[in-house]
Design a protein around this motif. Structure first.
Motif, PDB file in Angstrom:
ATOM      1  N   PHE A 194     -37.083  -3.640  39.798  1.00 50.81           N
ATOM      2  CA  PHE A 194     -36.960  -3.534  38.336  1.00 50.81           C
ATOM      3  C   PHE A 194     -35.808  -4.411  37.834  1.00 50.81           C
ATOM      4  CE2 PHE A 194     -35.333  -1.159  34.568  1.00 50.81           C
ATOM      5  CZ  PHE A 194     -36.477  -1.199  33.772  1.00 50.81           C
ATOM      6  N   VAL A 195     -34.685  -4.344  38.547  1.00 45.63           N
ATOM      7  CA  VAL A 195     -33.532  -5.173  38.163  1.00 45.63           C
ATOM      8  C   VAL A 195     -33.888  -6.657  38.279  1.00 45.63           C
ATOM      9  CG1 VAL A 195     -31.148  -5.790  38.732  1.00 45.63           C
ATOM     10  CG2 VAL A 195     -31.871  -3.388  38.854  1.00 45.63           C
ATOM     11  N   LEU A 196     -34.505  -7.028  39.390  1.00 44.40           N
ATOM     12  CA  LEU A 196     -34.879  -8.433  39.598  1.00 44.40           C
ATOM     13  C   LEU A 196     -35.911  -8.889  38.566  1.00 44.40           C
ATOM     14  CD1 LEU A 196     -35.116  -8.559  43.502  1.00 44.40           C
ATOM     15  CD2 LEU A 196     -33.368  -9.617  42.056  1.00 44.40           C
ATOM     16  N   LEU A 197     -36.865  -7.998  38.261  1.00 45.52           N
ATOM     17  CA  LEU A 197     -37.911  -8.354  37.294  1.00 45.52           C
ATOM     18  C   LEU A 197     -37.304  -8.678  35.930  1.00 45.52           C
ATOM     19  CD1 LEU A 197     -41.085  -8.424  36.938  1.00 45.52           C
ATOM     20  CD2 LEU A 197     -40.803  -6.201  35.845  1.00 45.52           C
ATOM     21  N   LEU A 198     -36.382  -7.839  35.480  1.00 46.86           N
ATOM     22  CA  LEU A 198     -35.753  -8.086  34.175  1.00 46.86           C
ATOM     23  C   LEU A 198     -34.942  -9.383  34.187  1.00 46.86           C
ATOM     24  CD1 LEU A 198     -36.726  -5.211  33.502  1.00 46.86           C
ATOM     25  CD2 LEU A 198     -34.539  -4.853  32.315  1.00 46.86           C
ATOM     26  N   GLY A 223     -47.816 -11.599  36.614  1.00 50.78           N
ATOM     27  CA  GLY A 223     -48.472 -10.500  37.318  1.00 50.78           C
ATOM     28  C   GLY A 223     -47.881 -10.320  38.706  1.00 50.78           C
ATOM     29  N   ALA A 224     -47.605 -11.454  39.357  1.00 47.83           N
ATOM     30  CA  ALA A 224     -47.011 -11.378  40.693  1.00 47.83           C
ATOM     31  C   ALA A 224     -45.642 -10.713  40.620  1.00 47.83           C
ATOM     32  CB  ALA A 224     -46.885 -12.790  41.270  1.00 47.83           C
ATOM     33  N   GLY A 225     -44.881 -11.052  39.594  1.00 45.52           N
ATOM     34  CA  GLY A 225     -43.553 -10.445  39.437  1.00 45.52           C
ATOM     35  C   GLY A 225     -43.637  -8.940  39.313  1.00 45.52           C
ATOM     36  N   GLN A 226     -44.699  -8.496  38.639  1.00 46.04           N
ATOM     37  CA  GLN A 226     -44.857  -7.052  38.458  1.00 46.04           C
ATOM     38  C   GLN A 226     -45.098  -6.323  39.779  1.00 46.04           C
ATOM     39  OE1 GLN A 226     -47.316  -6.583  34.949  1.00 46.04           O
ATOM     40  NE2 GLN A 226     -47.157  -4.355  35.177  1.00 46.04           N
ATOM     41  N   ALA A 227     -45.547  -7.073  40.789  1.00 49.87           N
ATOM     42  CA  ALA A 227     -45.773  -6.455  42.109  1.00 49.87           C
ATOM     43  C   ALA A 227     -44.484  -5.895  42.694  1.00 49.87           C
ATOM     44  CB  ALA A 227     -46.377  -7.491  43.060  1.00 49.87           C
ATOM     45  N   MET A 228     -43.351  -6.426  42.227  1.00 49.02           N
ATOM     46  CA  MET A 228     -42.061  -5.932  42.737  1.00 49.02           C
ATOM     47  C   MET A 228     -41.841  -4.468  42.375  1.00 49.02           C
ATOM     48  SD  MET A 228     -39.310  -9.023  42.285  1.00 49.02           S
ATOM     49  CE  MET A 228     -39.517  -9.244  40.531  1.00 49.02           C
ATOM     50  N   GLY A 243     -42.431 -11.184  44.302  1.00 49.92           N
ATOM     51  CA  GLY A 243     -41.062 -11.543  43.919  1.00 49.92           C
ATOM     52  C   GLY A 243     -40.792 -13.017  44.156  1.00 49.92           C
ATOM     53  N   ILE A 244     -41.233 -13.495  45.317  1.00 52.61           N
ATOM     54  CA  ILE A 244     -41.005 -14.919  45.636  1.00 52.61           C
ATOM     55  C   ILE A 244     -41.793 -15.808  44.662  1.00 52.61           C
ATOM     56  CG2 ILE A 244     -41.447 -16.715  47.359  1.00 52.61           C
ATOM     57  CD1 ILE A 244     -40.774 -14.583  49.510  1.00 52.61           C
ATOM     58  N   THR A 245     -43.037 -15.424  44.394  1.00 50.19           N
ATOM     59  CA  THR A 245     -43.865 -16.221  43.474  1.00 50.19           C
ATOM     60  C   THR A 245     -43.209 -16.329  42.102  1.00 50.19           C
ATOM     61  OG1 THR A 245     -45.856 -15.474  44.613  1.00 50.19           O
ATOM     62  CG2 THR A 245     -46.141 -16.390  42.402  1.00 50.19           C
ATOM     63  N   PHE A 246     -42.806 -15.198  41.569  1.00 50.28           N
ATOM     64  CA  PHE A 246     -42.219 -15.185  40.229  1.00 50.28           C
ATOM     65  C   PHE A 246     -40.882 -15.931  40.220  1.00 50.28           C
ATOM     66  CE2 PHE A 246     -40.804 -12.365  36.443  1.00 50.28           C
ATOM     67  CZ  PHE A 246     -41.336 -13.270  35.547  1.00 50.28           C
ATOM     68  N   VAL A 265     -39.989 -18.422  42.198  1.00 52.28           N
ATOM     69  CA  VAL A 265     -40.241 -19.870  42.307  1.00 52.28           C
ATOM     70  C   VAL A 265     -40.710 -20.420  40.957  1.00 52.28           C
ATOM     71  CG1 VAL A 265     -41.777 -21.599  43.340  1.00 52.28           C
ATOM     72  CG2 VAL A 265     -40.690 -19.860  44.778  1.00 52.28           C
ATOM     73  N   PHE A 266     -41.596 -19.659  40.300  1.00 44.55           N
ATOM     74  CA  PHE A 266     -42.080 -20.078  38.980  1.00 44.55           C
ATOM     75  C   PHE A 266     -40.912 -20.195  38.003  1.00 44.55           C
ATOM     76  CE2 PHE A 266     -43.467 -18.569  34.725  1.00 44.55           C
ATOM     77  CZ  PHE A 266     -44.334 -19.614  34.400  1.00 44.55           C
ATOM     78  N   THR A 267     -40.041 -19.193  37.999  1.00 38.92           N
ATOM     79  CA  THR A 267     -38.884 -19.200  37.095  1.00 38.92           C
ATOM     80  C   THR A 267     -37.947 -20.360  37.418  1.00 38.92           C
ATOM     81  OG1 THR A 267     -39.016 -16.779  37.016  1.00 38.92           O
ATOM     82  CG2 THR A 267     -36.987 -17.775  36.209  1.00 38.92           C
ATOM     83  N   ALA A 268     -37.730 -20.588  38.692  1.00 36.91           N
ATOM     84  CA  ALA A 268     -36.856 -21.696  39.101  1.00 36.91           C
ATOM     85  C   ALA A 268     -37.434 -23.032  38.644  1.00 36.91           C
ATOM     86  CB  ALA A 268     -36.664 -21.681  40.614  1.00 36.91           C
ATOM     87  N   ALA A 269     -38.757 -23.168  38.755  1.00 34.83           N
ATOM     88  CA  ALA A 269     -39.398 -24.419  38.321  1.00 34.83           C
ATOM     89  C   ALA A 269     -39.206 -24.620  36.819  1.00 34.83           C
ATOM     90  CB  ALA A 269     -40.881 -24.388  38.678  1.00 34.83           C
ATOM     91  N   LEU A 270     -39.384 -23.540  36.059  1.00 40.20           N
ATOM     92  CA  LEU A 270     -39.170 -23.638  34.609  1.00 40.20           C
ATOM     93  C   LEU A 270     -37.732 -24.033  34.298  1.00 40.20           C
ATOM     94  CD1 LEU A 270     -40.991 -20.565  32.965  1.00 40.20           C
ATOM     95  CD2 LEU A 270     -41.688 -22.948  32.925  1.00 40.20           C
ATOM     96  N   LEU A 271     -36.788 -23.460  35.039  1.00 36.34           N
ATOM     97  CA  LEU A 271     -35.368 -23.758  34.793  1.00 36.34           C
ATOM     98  C   LEU A 271     -35.035 -25.209  35.144  1.00 36.34           C
ATOM     99  CD1 LEU A 271     -33.621 -20.466  35.984  1.00 36.34           C
ATOM    100  CD2 LEU A 271     -33.739 -21.347  33.649  1.00 36.34           C
TER     101      LEU A 271
END
Lengths: 336, 264
Positions: free
Chosen positions: B151-155, B213-218, B241-244, B246-252
């Motif tokens: 939950f912390v990581l997702l936020l 959706g992948a992030g929600q798996a966490m 968690g890894i998928t989300f 990596v996606f976030t890192a790519a956006l950044l």
């Protein structure tokens, strides 16, 4: 005390070259006005100087680019946009956010707000601020770090007459203390009263830079006016001295290319009696319009939009508009 | 770097939206926790109930605090461009790298604080309900502890996605729309269509890697609904968690490249 050196500034927006190989220097101890017609590239130039826009060239402040300055707000204060603030963050907090990044004490926000006359709205949200109040808040931000250099983009926009007068005396005083002030404006009458030095650009290129007096006296409107009962011998002498002489409709001569003293000496040598000998100096507006003729990005063509009107107001087509009544061309050294 | 961090902390602290987004998040957490605590008076909700009570109902619905965190991220860049303060910011902190890193660090840290406060408020809210026995048997690490961490990581990741979208688009409303529509509607519609039509079976497996959706798996508990329905595939918490991330890192990274290239 910082010297600003801009070298080879250039910026292109698509196919438009907004700033073209622009170089100039701004020295401390005087107010340097930055003039140019609408769309000349003044704001773009200022943003380039501060590293906000991506382009070519380099601007240094005492030899260092802006991005390399430590706590830049303590060295260079900039006012770029009159209304660049979050509408619901109080004026005081707006300044405190900037102060936090610049190692400036919180109390300094209140000091500069009081200085610009906004102490009564320090705790108010600026969403209801007028343009003039926004300018004052922006100026407060520029002054936050008590910098040795001020760069202000159209700071008089939206200010009332009292505010403009206050700004003028403040900037002259600021520069008088050996600091550097670089200020853009399209209010030429105001600039004439405020600036000691000028950088004039048109279509992104440097037209001229130097003292205001030199700029104004170089304009064709500057001439020596001579009147007397019989000027024929003097006219002959002036022609021989290769001065540019024109006869005035109301009588007398207009002489360009010689100083008032030189014309007076010639008249004395030819034993010509004079009733009037004075230098008519062009206004800054006249000098500016002459210098920037043809370099305006946007032209006013009243005839195009108003078929019933044959002339632009104030003169025949193509003529420069007359100076405003409260700022005529000045005269000095008259012998009336 | 310190200057940039101080700027960003002061910027975040002096915005009303920071506080009302936190307030909404806390109220939602408390409300859902109390509701589940009352339900648990007469029903055995087990660890799924514990997880849902602590993480704003994440066992059976989308955790709304993630949206609040995402909006905090959107506002981090979005307000700067909307109100023209980005130039003032860069006049105070001319290093674009420092300013971007400070925004990332402070936004992610604030999202972590939001998540921790949500968890804490939810726990206290449940404890205040009389005769509740939701938390009587303690919290097993798997799944409760793992979901709390998720939950912390997702936020945090949602907040950084919001920041990155606003930095890329430089348009606050557009960033908000993309942040809400893509995960809540776009991904759902896409995975539903691909899951229901058997012709897309090969592709449907990959749909578990749709980033939000992948992030929600966490924070998912597979046993809550008895697992995914036929045709639908769910990532494991680690995969998600890894998928989300990596996606976030790519956006950044894209945000950083554009932030350096563009005019302020």
């Amino acid at each position: 005390m910082a010297v600003i050196e801009a070298r080879g500034l250039a910026k292109r927006f698509g196919s438009t070259l907004a700033v073209d190989d622009l170089s100039f220097e701004v020295r401390p101890g005087s107010v340097t006005g930055f003039l140019g017609p609408n769309g000349a590239g003044k704001s773009t130039t200022i943003r380039l100087m501060l590293g906000l826009d991506r382009g070519q060239g380099e601007t240094t402040f005492d030899g260092r680019p802006f991005v390399e300055l430590e706590h830049p707000m303590q060295q260079v204060g900039a006012l770029l946009d009159a209304k660049a603030f979050h509408p619901t963050r109080t004026a005081r907090n707006h300044l405190r956010v900037l102060a936090a990044a610049s190692k400036i004490g919180k109390q300094r926000a209140d000091e500069v707000l009081e200085f610009v006359g906004l102490e009564s709205v320090a705790g108010k949200k600026p969403k209801g601020f007028s343009l003039g109040m926004g300018q004052r808040l922006g100026l407060a931000g520029a002054l936050l770090g008590d910098p040795h250099t001020l760069i202000l983009d159209e700071p008089a926009n939206g200010l009332d007459p009292a505010g403009i007068q206050w700004l003028r005396s403040f900037l002259k005083d600021y520069a008088g203390r050996g600091r550097t002030v670089f200020v853009s404006s399209h209010l030429l009458a105001e600039m004439a009263l405020m600036a000691d030095q000028l950088v004039v650009i048109g279509r992104g290129r440097l037209i001229t830079s130097g003292p205001v007096e030199a700029f104004v006296s170089s304009a064709s409107g500057t001439a020596v006016i001579v009147r007397g009962p019989d000027l024929a011998p003097l006219r002959e002498a002036l022609d021989r001295a290769e001065a540019t002489v024109a006869e005035l409709p109301e009588g007398g001569l207009s002489v360009a290319g010689l100083t008032q003293e030189e014309v007076g000496d010639l008249a004395f040598d030819r034993n010509v009696r004079l009733h009037e000998l004075l230098t008519r100096t062009a206004s800054l507006e006249e000098a500016f319009l002459e210098a920037t003729a043809g370099s305006e990005e946007f032209h006013l063509d009243f005839r195009a939009s108003e078929p019933g009107l044959s002339n632009a107001p104030g003169g025949p087509p193509g003529s420069a508009p007359p100076p405003p009544p409260d700022h005529p061309g000045t005269t000095d050294g008259g012998t009336r | 770097m310190t200057s940039a961090l101080k700027y960003e902390v002061a910027r975040l602290r002096t915005l009303r939206s920071t506080w009302w987004l936190l307030g909404i998040s806390l109220v939602l957490s408390a409300a859902i926790a109390v509701t589940l605590a009352f339900v648990a008076q007469d029903n055995d909700l087990g660890v799924a109930g514990q997880v849902s009570a602590l993480t704003t109902g994440s066992g059976f619905t989308f955790p709304m605090p993630a949206i609040m965190a995402g909006l905090v991220g959107v506002f981090s860049f979005g307000h700067e461009y909307r109100y023209g303060t980005i130039r003032a910011a860069l006049s105070a902190v001319p290093s674009r790298t420092s300013l971007l890193v400070a925004k990332v660090v402070v936004t992610a840290a604030w999202a972590a604080v939001m998540a921790a406060l949500d968890l804490g408020v939810a726990y206290l809210a449940v404890r205040l309900v009389p005769d509740q026995d939701l938390f009587e048997e303690g919290f097993p690490w798997d799944p409760v502890g793992r979901v709390m961490l998720g939950f912390v990581l997702l936020l945090m990741l949602w907040s950084l996605c919001g920041l990155a979208l606003a930095g890329i688009l430089r348009n606050l409303p557009a960033a908000m729309v993309v942040l809400l529509v893509f995960p809540l509607i776009g991904e759902v519609i896409l995975s539903t269509i691909l899951g229901l039509v058997s012709a897309f079976d090969g592709i449907a497996w990959w749909m578990k890697f749709l980033p939000f959706g992948a992030g929600q798996a966490m924070i998912q508990i597979p046993t809550f609904f008895g697992g995914a329905p036929p045709g639908f595939y769910v990532a494991t918490p680690l995969q998600g968690g890894i998928t989300f991330a990596v996606f976030t890192a790519a956006l950044l990274v894209l945000t950083g490249v554009l932030f350096h290239r563009r005019d302020a």
